[in-house]
Design a protein around this motif. Structure first.
Motif, short mmCIF file in Angstrom:
data_model
loop_
_atom_site.label_atom_id
_atom_site.label_comp_id
_atom_site.label_asym_id
_atom_site.label_seq_id
_atom_site.Cartn_x
_atom_site.Cartn_y
_atom_site.Cartn_z
N GLY A 41 7.01 10.99 6.00
CA GLY A 41 5.41 10.66 5.50
C GLY A 41 5.62 8.59 5.21
O GLY A 41 4.81 7.91 5.88
N ILE A 42 7.18 8.21 5.06
CA ILE A 42 6.78 7.17 4.90
C ILE A 42 7.25 6.28 5.65
O ILE A 42 6.40 4.92 6.21
CB ILE A 42 7.90 6.50 3.55
N VAL A 92 0.45 -1.13 -0.25
CA VAL A 92 -0.01 0.08 0.34
C VAL A 92 0.77 0.96 -0.17
O VAL A 92 0.37 2.51 -0.79
CB VAL A 92 -1.44 0.19 1.19
N ILE A 93 2.04 0.98 0.72
CA ILE A 93 2.85 2.42 1.28
C ILE A 93 3.39 2.20 -0.34
O ILE A 93 3.00 3.73 -0.86
CB ILE A 93 3.75 2.77 2.44
N ALA A 94 4.01 1.53 -0.70
CA ALA A 94 4.97 1.91 -2.51
C ALA A 94 4.46 2.40 -3.18
O ALA A 94 4.32 3.42 -3.60
CB ALA A 94 5.44 0.54 -2.38
N VAL A 95 3.03 1.76 -3.97
CA VAL A 95 2.43 2.25 -4.24
C VAL A 95 1.49 3.63 -4.15
O VAL A 95 1.48 5.16 -5.09
CB VAL A 95 1.23 1.61 -4.70
N ALA A 96 0.90 4.35 -3.20
CA ALA A 96 0.68 5.55 -2.30
C ALA A 96 1.53 6.13 -3.02
O ALA A 96 1.38 7.22 -2.96
CB ALA A 96 -0.31 5.28 -1.59
N VAL A 97 2.65 6.37 -1.99
CA VAL A 97 4.02 7.09 -2.31
C VAL A 97 4.12 7.50 -3.26
O VAL A 97 4.64 8.48 -4.13
CB VAL A 97 4.85 6.58 -1.04
N GLY A 98 4.23 6.47 -4.38
CA GLY A 98 4.76 6.82 -5.71
C GLY A 98 3.85 7.70 -6.71
O GLY A 98 4.36 8.32 -7.02
N GLY A 131 13.57 9.51 0.14
CA GLY A 131 11.87 9.32 0.33
C GLY A 131 11.80 8.33 -1.39
O GLY A 131 11.49 7.01 -1.10
N SER A 132 12.34 8.55 -2.92
CA SER A 132 12.30 7.99 -3.34
C SER A 132 12.48 6.49 -3.62
O SER A 132 12.48 5.53 -3.64
CB SER A 132 12.78 8.07 -5.05
#
Length: 691
Positions: A631-632, A187-193, A284-285
């Motif tokens: 945020g992450i 969830v985090i990877a897709v949302a943050v990306g 973050g990336s």
């Protein structure tokens, strides 16, 4: 049986995900590494385990006392069980201990914290190497107040140390942690990306849009104004903007359209956004790409119990440390057929005979045969076991006569002496005992002296016990149980035994919902794509200054590039800010006011939306505000807590201990983590309000 929470519809949906993707949950409890469904019907009674009959009877007495809330009788039964365990040479009565854990909350519901602590302490000898028993004692100590904090810390440390000796539970814990972490990271990877992409979408759209005709961003000359107001140019520029946005969308969705899946698309988004990202956003990336690369590996870890289960090692370990079922014995026998001198297979079958022998000569003779046929392990473990078996054989002779078997004692001393040369500490205890039983007083005293010099134990009462038990040959047969309890288990290299036969190829990378997340890519390919994306980010960030890319004005937020600025005004300066300084006389002041009002409204929406998102979904507002690392971290805590609350019963259970240990309501972690992360996010929003 512990109470089970009644999940809502969303919890049922997440539980369905757990059952569809996590470790298998349909095997019988006696097969290590397999996990039965966590329902009331799946709870296996303790009597189904291959334990000595007297242990099973005493276990029934213990649980009867607990159901009557009779703490005194339960404590007495625990003491007798500990003695029976030591007499039967069983290192850990894990099934009984785990069943005790399941009954403990209800059985002590009306008792004082002191009574609960005493009962928890009395239960430790049931399974000294079973970590949950130590953690139960730590919680019970904490409940007694400030005075119990130190003792609780000691018990907790003992539980952590016991985890190194309990690989089956650690494997299940690792699988559960990986399961929840994979759900969170997906969830985090897709949302943050996606949020990083949205944050820089205007710059990307501007650079792609430069390939299409468009009206000037700001009209600086009368001809620009006249040209921009013609219908042909308005329609053409509008179509150009639409076409540019379509191209942007197609480019961003290209990996997904090619069948690479959503995760590969997220990698592409992060790489594209990193060209415009600030230093914190680049960090973050990198975190997002590392998370995507780790997801297949964590997916393989979530299947660890299923990967380990087919190997023979878990069966060997279970036989040696706890109890040996028929399936475990079959696996050991099959290994011996392939390798007749296999150390751990022989030791497993010998332990099975000893644990269930009740001093039967035939079973002990069979155990001795297995140990004599085993390949030496180099640590004196087999020799010490063989010495213990010979001592038990000498004690078993008491049933036929009134004295111990001297020949068996001589064989025991010989085996112990071989083990002492390899430095096994348990062999010194057995050697002193064998010498004392054989009336070799001088040898016993010399061995005890060496033992006292070598031991790390603070309690040296074993010296007195050995001397007392071996003082009179006529009293040996009257103290068979007490003498057997003085034999020390030499232990085994738990992880070496447990992982015997496990191959790395059994751990297959896996990602849930492959049709959506990976497409045609194999799960392992996602890690390679993420690593390639990481290399691309580093390369692009190092060379991006050579390209004249669009950027947002730090003063007014207008997105522009060097070419557009010079086309509009002849200067490489933000056209909007320059317009406010120059203010051509031929422009309508109302146009300027309208532009300023639109900019102010857009800024107000941004100032309101980001803090609101930060409060509602901790971490999302921080990512959109340009603080992605913070945020992450918030999103990881939030997503892990939500997944843990949504699936309160872990998908992998240490069913080799007891099927009823799970399902005791909502875990403690989710509410604490949710409170902390929401407070942290609210405080961060408040402190960052003026930025």
């Amino acid at each position: 049986m512990a109470h089970k929470c009644r999940p809502g519809s969303w919890t049922i949906a997440l539980a369905a995900l757990a059952s569809a993707w996590s470790a298998p949950t349909s095997a019988a409890p006696s097969e290590p590494g397999k996990y039965p469904p966590q329902t009331e019907a799946a709870v296996a009674p303790v009597t189904e385990y291959p334990l000595p009959e007297d242990v099973l009877r005493e276990a029934a007495s213990l649980f009867g006392a607990m159901r009557r809330n009779d703490a005194a009788s339960a404590s007495t039964a625990l003491g007798r069980l500990a003695e029976l365990r030591a007499t039967a040479q069983v290192p850990d009565l894990t099934p009984v201990a785990a069943a005790f854990l399941a009954e403990f909350p209800r059985a002590t519901e009306g008792d004082t914290p002191v009574v609960r602590r005493a009962l928890a302490a009395d239960a430790i000898p049931l399974a000294p190497d079973y970590p949950p028993m130590h953690f139960l004692l730590a919680r019970s100590e904490m409940a007694t107040g400030v005075a119990g904090v130190g003792r609780a810390a000691t018990a907790a440390i003992a539980g952590v140390e016991a985890m190194a000796r309990y690989p089956r539970g650690v494997v299940a814990d690792v699988a559960n942690a990986a399961f929840y972490l994979v759900l969170a990271l997906l969830v985090i990877a897709v949302a943050v990306g996606l949020m990083l992409l949205l944050r820089h979408l205007a710059q990307l759209s501007h650079d792609i849009g430069d390939a299409f005709p468009a009206a000037p961003a700001v009209a600086f000359s009368l001809s620009d104004v006249a040209q921009s107001r013609k219908a042909r140019f308005i329609i053409g520029s509008g179509l150009g903007r639409v076409l540019g946005r379509v191209v942007v969308g197609l480019v961003l969705l290209l990996p997904i359209a090619l069948g690479a899946g959503l995760l590969a698309g997220t990698v592409f988004w992060v790489v594209v956004a990193s060209v415009y990202a600030r230093r914190a956003e680049v960090a973050g990336s990198i975190l997002v790409l590392l998370a995507i690369a780790a997801i297949p590996i964590l997916g393989a870890a979530s299947r660890a119990p299923a990967a380990v289960a087919p190997a023979a090692g878990p069966s060997f370990w279970t036989c040696i440390r706890e109890h040996c079922g028929e399936r475990d014995a079959v696996r050991a026998t099959r290994r011996i057929q392939e390798m007749p001198d296999d150390t751990w297979a022989r030791l497993a079958l010998a332990a099975r005979e000893v644990h269930t022998a009740s001093l039967r000569p035939s079973a002990l003779a069979s155990a001795a045969h297995h140990l004599e046929s085993a390949r030496p392990d180099g640590r004196g473990i087999v020799e010490t076991w063989l010495g213990n078996v010979h001592v038990l054989r000498s004690l078993a002779a008491c049933e036929a006569g009134d004295k111990a078997d001297g020949a068996a004692l001589a064989s025991a001393a010989k085996a112990y002496e071989g083990a002492t040369t390899r430095g096994n500490p348990a062999a010194w205890y057995g050697l002193a005992l064998a010498q004392g039983l054989a009336n070799n007083r001088d040898g016993m005293e010399g061995t005890l002296k060496d033992l006292v010099a070598r031991t790390t134990e603070d309690d040296l009462s074993f010296v007195v016990r050995i001397r007392t038990l071996t003082a009179s040959s006529s009293e040996v047969c009257a103290n068979v149980g007490a003498i057997a309890r003085e034999l020390r288990n030499p232990g085994v290299p738990d992880w070496t035994v447990y992982l015997d036969g496990v191959v790395a190829a059994s751990f297959v990378p896996v990602i849930p919902f492959p049709w959506l997340l990976t497409g045609r890519l194999p799960a392992a390919g996602v890690s390679f794509v993420a690593v390639a994306g990481l290399i691309a980010v580093i390369a692009l960030v190092s060379v991006r200054r050579r390209f004249r890319l669009a950027a947002a004005c730090p003063r007014c937020g207008t997105v522009s590039c060097t070419r557009c600025n010079r086309h509009a005004s002849g200067f490489d300066y933000c056209p909007t800010c320059l317009l406010e300084q120059v203010r051509p006389a031929f422009l309508d002041p109302l146009d300027l006011v309208a532009v300023q009002n639109r900019q102010s409204a857009r800024a107000r929406r941004g100032r309101l939306l980001v803090p609101l998102l930060g409060i509602l979904v901790p971490g999302s507002g921080q990512v959109l505000a340009g603080r992605p690392v913070r945020g992450i971290v918030m999103l990881v805590v939030l997503a892990t807590a939500v997944s843990r609350a949504g699936i309160p019963v872990p998908p992998a259970i240490d069913a080799g201990a007891y099927g009823g240990q799970a399902g005791q309501g909502l875990p403690l972690f989710p509410p604490i983590a949710l409170c902390l992360v929401y407070c942290w996010s609210a405080m961060d929003v408040w402190l960052s309000r003026a930025r």
